[in-house]
Design a protein around this motif. Structure first.
Motif, PDB file in Angstrom:
ATOM      1  N   ALA A 194      49.472  90.397 -10.504  1.00 18.82           N
ATOM      2  CA  ALA A 194      49.840  88.788 -10.185  1.00 18.82           C
ATOM      3  C   ALA A 194      51.122  88.655  -9.148  1.00 18.82           C
ATOM      4  O   ALA A 194      51.994  89.570  -9.453  1.00 18.82           O
ATOM      5  CB  ALA A 194      49.879  87.923 -11.407  1.00 18.82           C
ATOM      6  N   LYS A 195      51.160  88.024  -8.325  1.00 20.79           N
ATOM      7  CA  LYS A 195      52.315  87.708  -7.495  1.00 20.79           C
ATOM      8  C   LYS A 195      53.208  86.669  -7.890  1.00 20.79           C
ATOM      9  O   LYS A 195      54.133  86.495  -7.333  1.00 20.79           O
ATOM     10  CB  LYS A 195      51.704  87.533  -5.964  1.00 20.79           C
ATOM     11  N   ARG A 196      52.694  85.797  -8.661  1.00 22.75           N
ATOM     12  CA  ARG A 196      53.525  84.848  -9.083  1.00 22.75           C
ATOM     13  C   ARG A 196      53.172  84.431 -10.708  1.00 22.75           C
ATOM     14  O   ARG A 196      51.889  84.488 -11.299  1.00 22.75           O
ATOM     15  CB  ARG A 196      53.301  83.601  -8.103  1.00 22.75           C
ATOM     16  N   VAL A 197      54.237  83.780 -11.260  1.00 21.20           N
ATOM     17  CA  VAL A 197      54.029  83.073 -12.593  1.00 21.20           C
ATOM     18  C   VAL A 197      54.266  81.642 -12.447  1.00 21.20           C
ATOM     19  O   VAL A 197      55.298  81.138 -11.651  1.00 21.20           O
ATOM     20  CB  VAL A 197      54.925  83.586 -13.684  1.00 21.20           C
ATOM     21  N   TRP A 198      53.282  80.728 -12.890  1.00 16.13           N
ATOM     22  CA  TRP A 198      53.490  79.384 -12.802  1.00 16.13           C
ATOM     23  C   TRP A 198      52.985  78.736 -13.886  1.00 16.13           C
ATOM     24  O   TRP A 198      52.420  79.118 -14.746  1.00 16.13           O
ATOM     25  CB  TRP A 198      52.539  78.872 -11.508  1.00 16.13           C
ATOM     26  N   LEU A 199      53.671  77.244 -14.136  1.00 10.10           N
ATOM     27  CA  LEU A 199      53.124  76.713 -15.128  1.00 10.10           C
ATOM     28  C   LEU A 199      53.305  75.157 -14.968  1.00 10.10           C
ATOM     29  O   LEU A 199      53.914  74.969 -13.719  1.00 10.10           O
ATOM     30  CB  LEU A 199      54.453  77.152 -16.330  1.00 10.10           C
ATOM     31  N   ILE A 200      52.606  74.403 -15.819  1.00 11.58           N
ATOM     32  CA  ILE A 200      52.815  72.969 -15.629  1.00 11.58           C
ATOM     33  C   ILE A 200      53.531  72.485 -17.034  1.00 11.58           C
ATOM     34  O   ILE A 200      53.338  73.106 -18.219  1.00 11.58           O
ATOM     35  CB  ILE A 200      51.398  72.370 -15.707  1.00 11.58           C
ATOM     36  N   THR A 201      54.440  71.606 -16.806  1.00 13.50           N
ATOM     37  CA  THR A 201      55.138  70.782 -17.661  1.00 13.50           C
ATOM     38  C   THR A 201      55.100  69.405 -17.348  1.00 13.50           C
ATOM     39  O   THR A 201      54.450  68.870 -16.318  1.00 13.50           O
ATOM     40  CB  THR A 201      56.623  71.338 -18.078  1.00 13.50           C
TER      41      THR A 201
ATOM     42  N   GLU B 286      52.233  65.596 -14.363  1.00 12.50           N
ATOM     43  CA  GLU B 286      52.683  66.956 -14.421  1.00 12.50           C
ATOM     44  C   GLU B 286      53.469  67.516 -13.081  1.00 12.50           C
ATOM     45  O   GLU B 286      53.451  66.999 -12.104  1.00 12.50           O
ATOM     46  CB  GLU B 286      51.223  67.751 -14.435  1.00 12.50           C
ATOM     47  N   ILE B 287      54.153  68.534 -13.691  1.00  6.47           N
ATOM     48  CA  ILE B 287      55.354  69.060 -12.724  1.00  6.47           C
ATOM     49  C   ILE B 287      55.212  70.606 -12.673  1.00  6.47           C
ATOM     50  O   ILE B 287      54.845  71.339 -13.859  1.00  6.47           O
ATOM     51  CB  ILE B 287      56.758  68.846 -13.042  1.00  6.47           C
ATOM     52  N   GLU B 288      54.745  70.969 -11.409  1.00  9.80           N
ATOM     53  CA  GLU B 288      54.280  72.525 -11.587  1.00  9.80           C
ATOM     54  C   GLU B 288      55.659  73.370 -11.116  1.00  9.80           C
ATOM     55  O   GLU B 288      56.342  72.977 -10.166  1.00  9.80           O
ATOM     56  CB  GLU B 288      53.236  72.865 -10.636  1.00  9.80           C
ATOM     57  N   LEU B 289      55.788  74.334 -11.877  1.00 10.33           N
ATOM     58  CA  LEU B 289      56.997  75.298 -11.677  1.00 10.33           C
ATOM     59  C   LEU B 289      56.339  76.630 -11.329  1.00 10.33           C
ATOM     60  O   LEU B 289      55.366  77.086 -11.828  1.00 10.33           O
ATOM     61  CB  LEU B 289      58.073  75.336 -12.329  1.00 10.33           C
TER      62      LEU B 289
ATOM     63  N   ARG C 132      61.074  77.650  -9.510  1.00 12.11           N
ATOM     64  CA  ARG C 132      61.220  76.398  -8.629  1.00 12.11           C
ATOM     65  C   ARG C 132      60.177  75.555  -8.834  1.00 12.11           C
ATOM     66  O   ARG C 132      58.889  75.892  -9.164  1.00 12.11           O
ATOM     67  CB  ARG C 132      61.076  77.140  -7.215  1.00 12.11           C
ATOM     68  N   LEU C 133      60.562  74.180  -8.833  1.00  8.48           N
ATOM     69  CA  LEU C 133      59.659  73.269  -8.665  1.00  8.48           C
ATOM     70  C   LEU C 133      58.937  73.276  -7.328  1.00  8.48           C
ATOM     71  O   LEU C 133      59.369  73.174  -6.220  1.00  8.48           O
ATOM     72  CB  LEU C 133      60.354  71.809  -8.884  1.00  8.48           C
ATOM     73  N   VAL C 134      57.611  73.137  -7.519  1.00 10.47           N
ATOM     74  CA  VAL C 134      56.635  73.209  -6.260  1.00 10.47           C
ATOM     75  C   VAL C 134      55.923  72.172  -6.029  1.00 10.47           C
ATOM     76  O   VAL C 134      55.236  72.039  -5.111  1.00 10.47           O
ATOM     77  CB  VAL C 134      55.936  74.882  -6.298  1.00 10.47           C
ATOM     78  N   ALA C 135      55.479  71.436  -6.936  1.00  5.24           N
ATOM     79  CA  ALA C 135      54.551  70.315  -7.002  1.00  5.24           C
ATOM     80  C   ALA C 135      54.685  69.162  -8.188  1.00  5.24           C
ATOM     81  O   ALA C 135      55.072  69.617  -9.321  1.00  5.24           O
ATOM     82  CB  ALA C 135      53.263  70.730  -7.062  1.00  5.24           C
ATOM     83  N   VAL C 136      54.413  68.034  -7.892  1.00  5.51           N
ATOM     84  CA  VAL C 136      54.474  66.903  -8.896  1.00  5.51           C
ATOM     85  C   VAL C 136      53.109  66.452  -8.605  1.00  5.51           C
ATOM     86  O   VAL C 136      52.573  65.943  -7.628  1.00  5.51           O
ATOM     87  CB  VAL C 136      55.479  65.839  -8.631  1.00  5.51           C
ATOM     88  N   TYR C 137      52.322  66.280  -9.617  1.00  2.00           N
ATOM     89  CA  TYR C 137      50.914  65.575  -9.787  1.00  2.00           C
ATOM     90  C   TYR C 137      51.014  64.221 -10.524  1.00  2.00           C
ATOM     91  O   TYR C 137      50.980  64.088 -11.778  1.00  2.00           O
ATOM     92  CB  TYR C 137      49.913  66.478 -10.445  1.00  2.00           C
ATOM     93  N   PRO C 138      51.339  63.100  -9.773  1.00  4.12           N
ATOM     94  CA  PRO C 138      51.438  61.675 -10.383  1.00  4.12           C
ATOM     95  C   PRO C 138      50.204  61.313 -10.896  1.00  4.12           C
ATOM     96  O   PRO C 138      48.941  61.660 -10.438  1.00  4.12           O
ATOM     97  CB  PRO C 138      51.978  60.846  -9.089  1.00  4.12           C
TER      98      PRO C 138
END
Length: 170
Positions: free
Chosen positions: A105-112, A161-164, A129-135
Protein backbone atom coordinates in the motif's frame (compact mmCIF):
# COMPACT_ATOMS: atom_id res chain seq x y z
CA UNK A 1 10.20 7.80 12.89
CA UNK A 2 10.31 8.63 16.56
CA UNK A 3 11.24 6.10 19.17
CA UNK A 4 8.36 4.38 20.94
CA UNK A 5 7.45 5.92 24.26
CA UNK A 6 8.10 4.09 27.50
CA UNK A 7 4.39 3.22 27.54
CA UNK A 8 4.60 1.64 24.09
CA UNK A 9 7.58 -0.51 25.08
CA UNK A 10 5.24 -2.44 27.39
CA UNK A 11 2.76 -3.16 24.57
CA UNK A 12 2.69 -6.30 22.43
CA UNK A 13 0.71 -6.11 19.17
CA UNK A 14 -0.28 -9.24 17.24
CA UNK A 15 -3.07 -10.56 15.03
CA UNK A 16 -5.88 -12.35 16.88
CA UNK A 17 -4.38 -15.63 18.02
CA UNK A 18 -7.39 -17.55 19.33
CA UNK A 19 -11.15 -17.50 18.73
CA UNK A 20 -11.70 -15.55 21.94
CA UNK A 21 -9.62 -12.68 20.49
CA UNK A 22 -12.06 -12.37 17.57
CA UNK A 23 -15.06 -12.59 19.90
CA UNK A 24 -13.51 -9.85 22.05
CA UNK A 25 -13.04 -7.72 18.92
CA UNK A 26 -16.69 -8.23 17.93
CA UNK A 27 -17.77 -7.17 21.44
CA UNK A 28 -15.47 -4.15 21.27
CA UNK A 29 -17.10 -3.05 17.99
CA UNK A 30 -20.58 -3.58 19.45
CA UNK A 31 -19.70 -1.55 22.55
CA UNK A 32 -17.72 1.22 20.85
CA UNK A 33 -19.25 1.42 17.37
CA UNK A 34 -22.83 0.23 17.94
CA UNK A 35 -22.58 -3.06 16.05
CA UNK A 36 -20.36 -5.46 14.16
CA UNK A 37 -20.42 -3.38 10.97
CA UNK A 38 -18.83 -0.08 10.04
CA UNK A 39 -19.95 2.14 7.16
CA UNK A 40 -17.39 4.30 5.34
CA UNK A 41 -18.03 6.17 2.10
CA UNK A 42 -21.24 4.17 1.65
CA UNK A 43 -19.52 0.80 1.97
CA UNK A 44 -20.42 -1.67 4.74
CA UNK A 45 -17.54 -3.48 6.46
CA UNK A 46 -18.04 -6.41 8.84
CA UNK A 47 -15.56 -6.90 11.66
CA UNK A 48 -15.03 -10.56 10.69
CA UNK A 49 -13.93 -9.57 7.17
CA UNK A 50 -11.25 -7.14 8.36
CA UNK A 51 -7.61 -7.73 9.16
CA UNK A 52 -7.15 -7.13 12.86
CA UNK A 53 -4.46 -6.48 15.42
CA UNK A 54 -4.82 -6.79 19.18
CA UNK A 55 -2.68 -4.84 21.62
CA UNK A 56 -1.71 -6.52 24.87
CA UNK A 57 -0.31 -5.02 28.05
CA UNK A 58 0.54 -7.24 30.99
CA UNK A 59 -1.47 -10.19 29.71
CA UNK A 60 -4.62 -8.07 29.18
CA UNK A 61 -6.10 -6.88 25.92
CA UNK A 62 -5.46 -3.14 25.77
CA UNK A 63 -6.86 -2.22 22.36
CA UNK A 64 -7.40 -3.25 18.78
CA UNK A 65 -7.22 -2.06 15.19
CA UNK A 66 -9.15 -3.32 12.18
CA UNK A 67 -8.22 -2.55 8.59
CA UNK A 68 -8.49 -3.65 4.98
CA UNK A 69 -6.06 -3.37 2.09
CA UNK A 70 -6.98 -2.98 -1.57
CA UNK A 71 -5.76 -1.15 -4.67
CA UNK A 72 -6.69 2.19 -3.06
CA UNK A 73 -4.39 1.58 -0.09
CA UNK A 74 -5.00 0.53 3.47
CA UNK A 75 -8.22 1.70 5.08
CA UNK A 76 -8.12 1.85 8.86
CA UNK A 77 -11.64 0.86 9.89
CA UNK A 78 -11.26 1.16 13.64
CA UNK A 79 -8.69 1.95 16.28
CA UNK A 80 -9.52 1.52 19.94
CA UNK A 81 -7.40 1.96 23.03
CA UNK A 82 -9.18 0.70 26.15
CA UNK A 83 -7.38 3.34 28.23
CA UNK A 84 -6.36 6.36 26.13
CA UNK A 85 -3.07 8.18 26.56
CA UNK A 86 -0.86 5.18 27.24
CA UNK A 87 0.58 4.61 23.76
CA UNK A 88 -1.73 1.78 22.71
CA UNK A 89 -3.28 3.70 19.81
CA UNK A 90 0.12 4.86 18.57
CA UNK A 91 1.54 1.33 18.77
CA UNK A 92 -1.44 -0.14 16.92
CA UNK A 93 -1.30 2.54 14.24
CA UNK A 94 2.42 1.93 13.69
CA UNK A 95 1.74 -1.81 13.23
CA UNK A 96 -1.11 -1.11 10.79
CA UNK A 97 1.24 1.12 8.78
CA UNK A 98 3.87 -1.64 8.75
CA UNK A 99 1.29 -4.19 7.55
CA UNK A 100 0.15 -1.75 4.86
CA UNK A 101 3.72 -1.26 3.62
CA UNK A 102 4.27 -5.03 3.58
CA UNK A 103 1.11 -5.39 1.46
CA UNK A 104 2.39 -2.79 -1.00
CA UNK A 105 0.00 0.00 0.00
CA UNK A 106 1.13 3.54 -0.75
CA UNK A 107 -1.14 5.15 1.85
CA UNK A 108 -3.20 4.53 4.96
CA UNK A 109 -6.51 6.32 5.07
CA UNK A 110 -9.49 6.48 7.37
CA UNK A 111 -12.88 8.02 7.84
CA UNK A 112 -13.97 9.65 11.06
CA UNK A 113 -17.07 11.61 11.96
CA UNK A 114 -17.23 15.39 12.24
CA UNK A 115 -17.78 15.20 16.02
CA UNK A 116 -14.71 13.06 16.76
CA UNK A 117 -12.33 15.85 17.74
CA UNK A 118 -10.10 13.50 19.74
CA UNK A 119 -9.51 11.38 16.64
CA UNK A 120 -8.82 14.43 14.50
CA UNK A 121 -6.18 15.60 16.99
CA UNK A 122 -4.64 12.13 17.37
CA UNK A 123 -4.31 11.31 13.67
CA UNK A 124 -2.91 14.71 12.76
CA UNK A 125 -0.26 14.34 15.47
CA UNK A 126 0.58 10.97 13.85
CA UNK A 127 1.24 12.62 10.47
CA UNK A 128 -2.21 12.19 8.88
CA UNK A 129 -3.70 14.98 6.79
CA UNK A 130 -7.31 15.94 6.17
CA UNK A 131 -7.96 15.23 2.50
CA UNK A 132 -11.76 15.34 2.12
CA UNK A 133 -15.02 16.16 3.83
CA UNK A 134 -18.18 14.35 2.74
CA UNK A 135 -21.11 16.50 3.87
CA UNK A 136 -24.17 14.46 4.83
CA UNK A 137 -22.38 11.13 4.37
CA UNK A 138 -23.22 9.94 7.87
CA UNK A 139 -26.86 10.87 7.35
CA UNK A 140 -26.73 8.44 4.41
CA UNK A 141 -24.73 5.82 6.36
CA UNK A 142 -27.43 5.84 9.04
CA UNK A 143 -29.78 4.26 6.45
CA UNK A 144 -27.43 1.24 6.39
CA UNK A 145 -26.60 1.35 10.11
CA UNK A 146 -29.41 2.96 12.11
CA UNK A 147 -27.39 2.64 15.37
CA UNK A 148 -25.21 5.62 14.37
CA UNK A 149 -26.18 8.33 16.87
CA UNK A 150 -27.64 11.65 15.77
CA UNK A 151 -25.56 13.55 18.33
CA UNK A 152 -22.01 12.62 19.27
CA UNK A 153 -19.10 13.88 21.31
CA UNK A 154 -19.50 17.30 22.91
CA UNK A 155 -23.13 17.53 21.78
CA UNK A 156 -22.09 17.91 18.13
CA UNK A 157 -24.61 16.63 15.54
CA UNK A 158 -23.08 13.67 13.65
CA UNK A 159 -23.54 14.37 9.95
CA UNK A 160 -20.33 14.33 7.93
CA UNK A 161 -17.44 11.99 7.18
CA UNK A 162 -13.92 13.37 7.27
CA UNK A 163 -11.18 11.51 5.40
CA UNK A 164 -7.59 11.60 6.60
CA UNK A 165 -4.59 9.93 5.00
CA UNK A 166 -0.89 9.38 5.43
CA UNK A 167 1.41 8.62 2.52
CA UNK A 168 3.69 5.69 3.25
CA UNK A 169 7.36 5.75 2.47
CA UNK A 170 8.70 2.82 0.50
Amino acid sequence: MTNPSDHEAEIRVAPPEVASDREWLRKLWRDEWGGEVMVTKGRVHHVDDAHALVAWRGGERAGAAAFRVDADGCELLSLNAIVPGRGVGSALLRHVEQAARAAGAKRVWLITSNDNLNALRFYQRQGYRLVAVYPGAIDEARKLKPAIPLVGDDGIPVRDEIELEKALDA
